[in-house]
Write an enzyme that holds these catalytic residues in place. Sequence first.
Site, short mmCIF file in Angstrom:
data_model
loop_
_atom_site.label_atom_id
_atom_site.label_comp_id
_atom_site.label_asym_id
_atom_site.label_seq_id
_atom_site.Cartn_x
_atom_site.Cartn_y
_atom_site.Cartn_z
N LEU A 99 0.84 -1.19 0.00
CA LEU A 99 0.00 0.00 0.00
C LEU A 99 0.88 1.25 0.00
O LEU A 99 2.06 1.19 0.33
CB LEU A 99 -0.92 -0.01 1.22
CG LEU A 99 -1.79 -1.27 1.38
CD1 LEU A 99 -2.52 -1.25 2.71
CD2 LEU A 99 -2.76 -1.39 0.22
N ALA A 100 0.29 2.37 -0.35
CA ALA A 100 1.05 3.62 -0.44
C ALA A 100 1.71 3.99 0.89
O ALA A 100 2.77 4.60 0.91
CB ALA A 100 0.14 4.76 -0.90
N CYS A 101 1.09 3.60 1.99
CA CYS A 101 1.62 3.93 3.32
C CYS A 101 2.74 2.99 3.75
O CYS A 101 3.21 3.06 4.88
CB CYS A 101 0.49 3.90 4.35
SG CYS A 101 -0.28 2.27 4.52
N LYS A 102 3.15 2.10 2.85
CA LYS A 102 4.21 1.12 3.06
C LYS A 102 3.74 -0.13 3.81
O LYS A 102 4.52 -1.03 4.06
CB LYS A 102 5.44 1.72 3.77
CG LYS A 102 5.98 2.99 3.14
CD LYS A 102 6.53 2.76 1.77
CE LYS A 102 7.17 4.02 1.25
NZ LYS A 102 6.62 4.55 0.04
#
Length: 175
Positions: A153-156
């Site tokens: 995900l974009a948030c890692k």
Amino acid sequence: MSKTIILGITASIAAYKSCDIVRAFIKEGHSVECVLTKNAEHFITPLSLQTLSNNQVHRSMFDKKQNFDIAHISLAKKADIILIAPASADIIAKLACGIADDLLTTTVLASKAKVIICPAMNSAMYEHKATVKNMQTLIEYGYKIIEAEDGGLACKDIGKGRLASTDKIVKEALL
């Protein structure tokens, strides 16, 4: 047979994928009109969507127009499909509760078209009991949910929450 697809885009990093979704529907011979929530504009520009769809991008119930139709009613009537991709936890909650406080939510509530929700969010948000319950409520309303995918995900974080692939979204929307 050509369909009119209203593509709702909400605030998610996955909003950039909406350009690919528009292109895929256009390639299949369908008309796409995009409705951006206010916060979606932080992630994608109306100009990109307008260029790809060759249609005006709708952003507010109160946009100044040359024609004086009621935006959410005219969009609701012309829609064969309302597809929300990406769908944030916020829009899912609003629709589950019947909250109609912007152009996208009022269009959905005013329409008899097929509604398809494509969630995209952090996995903790996706798996939260409120989001799960809200998606179940939407299924009970007759909406179709195209499940988010597992992955980075974009948030890692790694988990379920990625927007489904463009191919899957387009294929399932046209069933």
